[in-house]
Design a protein around this motif. Structure first.
Motif, short mmCIF file in Angstrom:
data_model
loop_
_atom_site.label_atom_id
_atom_site.label_comp_id
_atom_site.label_asym_id
_atom_site.label_seq_id
_atom_site.Cartn_x
_atom_site.Cartn_y
_atom_site.Cartn_z
N ILE A 1 9.13 47.42 -54.02
CA ILE A 1 8.59 48.56 -54.59
C ILE A 1 7.62 48.41 -56.18
O ILE A 1 8.31 47.77 -56.86
N GLU A 2 6.46 48.71 -55.96
CA GLU A 2 5.63 48.66 -56.97
C GLU A 2 5.08 50.06 -57.37
O GLU A 2 5.32 51.10 -56.44
N HIS A 3 4.72 50.23 -58.67
CA HIS A 3 4.25 51.62 -59.27
C HIS A 3 2.84 51.55 -58.44
O HIS A 3 1.85 51.27 -59.43
N LEU A 4 2.65 52.11 -57.53
CA LEU A 4 1.45 52.12 -56.84
C LEU A 4 1.47 53.22 -55.61
O LEU A 4 2.52 53.40 -54.88
N GLY A 5 0.64 54.22 -55.82
CA GLY A 5 0.35 55.36 -54.83
C GLY A 5 1.97 55.96 -54.89
O GLY A 5 2.17 56.35 -55.97
N TYR B 1 10.18 44.27 -57.89
CA TYR B 1 9.81 45.52 -58.64
C TYR B 1 9.52 44.78 -60.04
O TYR B 1 10.18 43.67 -60.30
N PRO B 2 8.54 45.31 -60.79
CA PRO B 2 7.72 46.65 -60.53
C PRO B 2 6.35 46.30 -60.14
O PRO B 2 5.52 47.24 -59.91
N GLY B 3 5.87 45.15 -59.46
CA GLY B 3 4.68 44.80 -58.91
C GLY B 3 4.89 43.51 -58.86
O GLY B 3 5.72 42.64 -59.05
N GLY B 4 3.82 42.88 -58.13
CA GLY B 4 2.53 43.62 -57.72
C GLY B 4 1.61 43.60 -58.76
O GLY B 4 1.89 42.98 -60.11
N ASN B 5 0.31 43.63 -58.62
CA ASN B 5 -0.70 44.08 -59.60
C ASN B 5 -0.16 44.61 -60.72
O ASN B 5 -0.75 44.35 -62.04
N PHE B 6 0.43 45.68 -60.77
CA PHE B 6 0.99 46.65 -61.67
C PHE B 6 1.60 45.91 -62.88
O PHE B 6 1.47 45.97 -64.06
N VAL B 7 2.37 44.75 -62.59
CA VAL B 7 3.22 44.15 -63.70
C VAL B 7 2.24 43.51 -64.64
O VAL B 7 2.84 43.21 -65.66
N SER B 8 1.04 43.10 -64.19
CA SER B 8 0.17 42.25 -65.16
C SER B 8 -0.12 43.00 -66.23
O SER B 8 -0.89 42.50 -67.07
N GLY B 9 -0.09 44.32 -66.45
CA GLY B 9 -0.28 45.02 -67.37
C GLY B 9 0.61 46.04 -68.36
O GLY B 9 0.63 46.83 -68.71
#
Length: 503
Positions: free
Chosen positions: A26-30, A68-76
């Protein structure tokens, strides 16, 4: 009719299945989080805002761990933004996916959700725009009982008991130029080593996953794994693999042959891990975490039209068809065949975003890929036996591709005196049935308990909210045992689960 013969020996064992091979993501995506697992204004949600219908489908899927939480999201990501009173949480721009993140769902909500969904967390730390200090802080927040700044902050947020998270990813896809904080292999290897060292100072029992290549086709593949592991071998327990496949060329035989590429990818990474082990004269082996895998291509043109800086858009919402389900079955079979080294895997993702589960404001339904995952997750527990298939092959860009993908899993429980042997098989021939046979005289007393079949005449058939059961499995298989020999006819383009139990 083509003929295939399975050769299996009950004493030739590949390894025990680590149940975490059936993990997801599960990523913070869409709409994976918002309108996926979390929709507080919906009548379908519980008092926590968690979608009850989705939670039921997740439980049925049998997912033991969720990344969780990413994914590409986690890198920022600043994990602190998603803690504390919701009215005080900041909205942030999220450059990885060009959206606004509201932070109304964060670390503590995720931990509440995992508990209710019957799964466990696989948490990722930000090694893109942050580093060891941030990893130290989030681990202190999650795993220490109290008496320190961040553990007391967790308590102040209403969580007296530690979350006690034991599985952590050291960043995400740091080899990718698209990644915030992208690094060279040496730069990443050093920061991964130092982050891992600090994290194990705080909690020596944590398991750490270092970033491997984002794809077999990265220009840096191979050199990346060798350099990274040369720097962080002592701290890492796993190295990650990521791979997505597509059928953009509308070549179904070539698409289904991607299991050959996946097998080659896994074997190559194992070889590199063992080469570094020999070079460094280490006793421990690095295992594999295939923590992003799936089919992904249906939504890419649609996603080009999205307006930037909106909230929870319909993004990466692939609508999967029957041929996608066949490849997903084959990919799971491929990972099981390497169960001695592939210990963790995460289907990316779980809800709405390239996912087996889709939602609307009025309900949730199963995509075609839900079924092979759920069936293999349910019945693929136990010991993987070395399975050799004498089967016809066809030419593909990776070499010869077998028409049959297969593996056998033995589950003998002495405590309950139960014993079951399960054969998973995909017939990739699009026109002809296949005659399958297997000598099972070593498995005296075993009889066919059930033969489940997933097939459909239309490779492009898809499940939708209005037709959620267009593609689904049935128990209409014809497998039988006579004189210790199993035989079955596998219809063209089909996935099979043959369950045998000791009578």
């Amino acid at each position: 009719m083509k003929k295939s013969v399975l050769h299996v020996d009950r004493y030739m064992k590949v390894g025990e299945v680590d149940e975490r091979i059936y993990g997801s993501f599960i990523e913070h995506l869409g709409r994976a989080v918002y309108e996926g697992i979390y929709q507080p204004d919906s009548p379908l949600s519980d008092e926590n805002g968690f979608r009850r219908d989705v939670m039921g489908l997740v439980r049925e899927l049998g997912v033991p761990v969720v990344r969780y939480p990413g994914g590409n999201f986690v890198s920022g990501y600043h994990w602190e933004d998603g803690t504390g009173p919701k009215e005080l949480r900041p909205q942030r721009i999220e450059p990885a996916w060009n959206v606004i993140e509201t932070n109304q769902f964060g670390l503590n909500e995720f931990m509440d959700w995992t508990s209710l969904a019957g799964t466990a967390p696989m948490m990722a730390v930000n090694l893109g725009t942050r580093g060891p200090e941030d990893a130290k802080n989030i681990l202190e927040y999650c795993n220490l009982k109290g008496g320190s700044y961040y553990s007391d902050l967790r308590i102040a947020h209403g969580y007296q008991k530690p979350h006690d998270i034991k599985l952590w990813c050291l960043g995400n896809e740091m080899d990718g130029p698209w990644q915030m904080g992208h690094k060279t292999a040496y730069e990443y290897g050093r920061i991964a080593a130092e982050t891992g060292r600090v994290m194990k100072m705080i909690d020596p029992d944590v398991e750490l996953v270092a970033c491997g290549s984002s794809s077999l086709y990265m220009d840096t593949f191979g050199d990346w794994e060798d350099t990274v592991l040369s720097e962080c071998y002592d701290q890492a327990d796993y190295i990650s693999l990521h791979q997505y496949y597509d059928n953009c060329a509308d070549d179904t035989p070539g698409f289904l042959a991607n299991t050959v590429a996946m097998d080659q990818f896994i074997s190559s990474v194992i070889s590199i891990c063992d080469a570094v082990k020999a070079k460094k004269r280490k006793k421990k082996s690095i295992h594999l975490s295939f923590d992003e895998w799936n089919v992904w291509y249906h939504s890419k043109e649609q996603d080009k039209k999205l307006e930037p800086w909106c909230k929870a858009p319909h993004q990466l919402e692939d609508i999967y068809n029957f041929e996608d389900a066949l490849l997903v079955a084959g990919m799971l079979i491929t990972m099981l065949r390497h169960a001695d080294r592939v210990r963790i895997a995460c289907l990316a993702q779980l809800v709405n975003v390239i996912a087996p589960i889709m939602t609307s404001d009025t309900g949730a339904w199963k995509q075609t890929i839900y079924y092979p995952f759920a069936l293999i997750s349910k019945y693929g527990r136990g010991t993987v036996l070395h399975t050799v298939a004498d089967t016809p092959v066809y030419e593909c860009r990776y070499g010869d591709a077998p028409y049959l993908d297969s593996v056998c899993v033995l589950n003998e429980n002495e405590a309950s005196e139960t014993a079951e042997l399960t054969i998973f098989a995909v017939n990739k021939d699009l026109k002809e049935s296949m005659e399958l046979s297997c000598d099972l005289r070593q498995f005296e007393g075993y009889q066919v308990k059930e033969h489940i079949v997933l097939t459909h005449p239309d490779l492009k058939a898809a499940n939708t909210q209005s037709a959620p059961d267009l593609v689904k499995p049935s128990a209409g298989g014809n497998a039988k045992i006579e004189g210790g020999i199993l035989s079955a006819i596998l219809c063209d383009k089909s996935f099979h689960v043959i369950r045998l139990a000791k009578s």
